[in-house]
Design a protein around this motif. Structure first.
Motif, short mmCIF file in Angstrom:
data_model
loop_
_atom_site.label_atom_id
_atom_site.label_comp_id
_atom_site.label_asym_id
_atom_site.label_seq_id
_atom_site.Cartn_x
_atom_site.Cartn_y
_atom_site.Cartn_z
N ARG A 76 0.79 -1.23 0.00
CA ARG A 76 0.00 0.00 0.00
C ARG A 76 0.83 1.28 0.00
NH1 ARG A 76 -2.34 -0.32 6.12
NH2 ARG A 76 -0.30 -0.34 7.10
N ARG A 77 2.02 1.27 0.51
CA ARG A 77 2.84 2.49 0.57
C ARG A 77 3.94 2.50 -0.49
NH1 ARG A 77 0.62 5.31 4.48
NH2 ARG A 77 0.14 4.31 6.44
N ARG A 78 3.81 1.65 -1.47
CA ARG A 78 4.82 1.56 -2.53
C ARG A 78 4.29 2.19 -3.81
NH1 ARG A 78 8.33 -1.13 0.19
NH2 ARG A 78 7.90 -3.00 1.35
N ARG A 79 5.17 2.31 -4.79
CA ARG A 79 4.76 2.83 -6.09
C ARG A 79 3.84 1.84 -6.78
NH1 ARG A 79 10.41 3.81 -8.26
NH2 ARG A 79 10.98 2.93 -6.26
N VAL A 80 3.13 2.28 -7.79
CA VAL A 80 2.10 1.47 -8.42
C VAL A 80 2.68 0.22 -9.08
CG1 VAL A 80 2.06 2.69 -10.64
CG2 VAL A 80 -0.01 1.61 -9.79
N GLY A 81 3.85 0.30 -9.65
CA GLY A 81 4.46 -0.88 -10.26
C GLY A 81 4.81 -1.93 -9.22
N GLU A 82 5.33 -1.48 -8.10
CA GLU A 82 5.66 -2.40 -7.02
C GLU A 82 4.39 -3.01 -6.42
OE1 GLU A 82 7.81 0.25 -4.55
OE2 GLU A 82 9.70 -0.02 -5.64
N LEU A 83 3.34 -2.22 -6.30
CA LEU A 83 2.06 -2.72 -5.81
C LEU A 83 1.53 -3.81 -6.74
CD1 LEU A 83 -0.38 -2.46 -3.85
CD2 LEU A 83 -1.28 -0.73 -5.44
N ALA A 84 1.62 -3.57 -8.05
CA ALA A 84 1.16 -4.57 -9.01
C ALA A 84 1.98 -5.85 -8.90
CB ALA A 84 1.25 -4.01 -10.43
N LEU A 85 3.28 -5.73 -8.69
CA LEU A 85 4.13 -6.92 -8.55
C LEU A 85 3.80 -7.69 -7.28
CD1 LEU A 85 7.61 -5.68 -9.79
CD2 LEU A 85 6.07 -7.32 -10.88
N VAL A 86 3.48 -6.99 -6.20
CA VAL A 86 3.10 -7.67 -4.96
C VAL A 86 1.81 -8.44 -5.16
CG1 VAL A 86 2.34 -7.29 -2.58
CG2 VAL A 86 4.34 -6.09 -3.45
N PHE A 87 0.83 -7.82 -5.82
CA PHE A 87 -0.43 -8.52 -6.10
C PHE A 87 -0.20 -9.71 -7.03
CE2 PHE A 87 -2.93 -4.59 -4.90
CZ PHE A 87 -3.54 -5.19 -3.81
N LEU A 88 0.68 -9.56 -8.01
CA LEU A 88 0.98 -10.65 -8.92
C LEU A 88 1.66 -11.81 -8.19
CD1 LEU A 88 0.78 -11.44 -11.90
CD2 LEU A 88 3.06 -10.47 -12.21
N ALA A 89 2.57 -11.50 -7.30
CA ALA A 89 3.21 -12.56 -6.50
C ALA A 89 2.18 -13.26 -5.61
CB ALA A 89 4.32 -11.96 -5.64
N GLY A 90 1.26 -12.50 -5.06
CA GLY A 90 0.19 -13.10 -4.26
C GLY A 90 -0.70 -14.02 -5.09
N LEU A 91 -0.98 -13.62 -6.32
CA LEU A 91 -1.76 -14.48 -7.20
C LEU A 91 -1.01 -15.77 -7.51
CD1 LEU A 91 -3.44 -12.03 -9.72
CD2 LEU A 91 -4.58 -13.62 -8.18
N GLY A 92 0.31 -15.69 -7.61
CA GLY A 92 1.11 -16.90 -7.80
C GLY A 92 0.99 -17.84 -6.62
N VAL A 93 1.02 -17.28 -5.42
CA VAL A 93 0.86 -18.10 -4.21
C VAL A 93 -0.53 -18.74 -4.18
CG1 VAL A 93 0.71 -18.00 -1.69
CG2 VAL A 93 2.54 -16.79 -2.89
N VAL A 94 -1.55 -17.97 -4.54
CA VAL A 94 -2.91 -18.51 -4.58
C VAL A 94 -3.02 -19.62 -5.63
CG1 VAL A 94 -5.30 -17.94 -5.20
CG2 VAL A 94 -4.02 -16.44 -3.69
N ALA A 95 -2.38 -19.45 -6.78
CA ALA A 95 -2.43 -20.47 -7.82
C ALA A 95 -1.76 -21.76 -7.37
CB ALA A 95 -1.76 -19.95 -9.10
#
Length: 111
Positions: A76-95
């Motif tokens: 939440r306190r990072r730049r938008v690209g880093e936020l997107a990468l965190v969400f993408l990594a989380g989706l990998g964990v969910v997958a």
């Protein structure tokens, strides 16, 4: 001398609309994972489940929401690209978790 800022803005270098767009799109992907988990739970419940099966499949429903919240707190306190990468990594964990859950369901039909 300037007064200290009480709170740091969300993603200081990124526009708020872009941060909202990334959070919204990520939320749709995570909601799709929850939807699949609910559909799988309903399908497996029709064949009969043990207590452990219920706990496992209900955790499969809650897990994407937990990962989404965790990814939001991290990014939440990072730049938008880093936020997107965190969400993408989380989706990998969910997958990975989802594939493990499907494998368990296929090998143990009464899970």
């Amino acid at each position: 001398m300037s007064a200290p800022q009480a709170t740091q803005p969300i993603a200081a270098d990124s526009p708020r609309w872009l941060v909202g767009l990334v959070i919204g799109l990520a939320g749709l992907f995570y909601a799709y994972a929850v939807w699949n988990a609910v559909a799988h739970l309903i399908t497996m419940a029709q064949t009969g489940l043990t207590g452990g099966g219920w706990v496992t499949l209900l955790f499969g429903v809650a897990f994407p929401a937990i990962v989404f919240a965790f990814a939001y707190v991290i990014g939440r306190r990072r730049r938008v690209g880093e936020l997107a990468l965190v969400f993408l990594a989380g989706l990998g964990v969910v997958a990975v978790f989802w594939m493990s859950l499907i494998a368990l369901s296929l090998t143990m039909p009464s899970a």
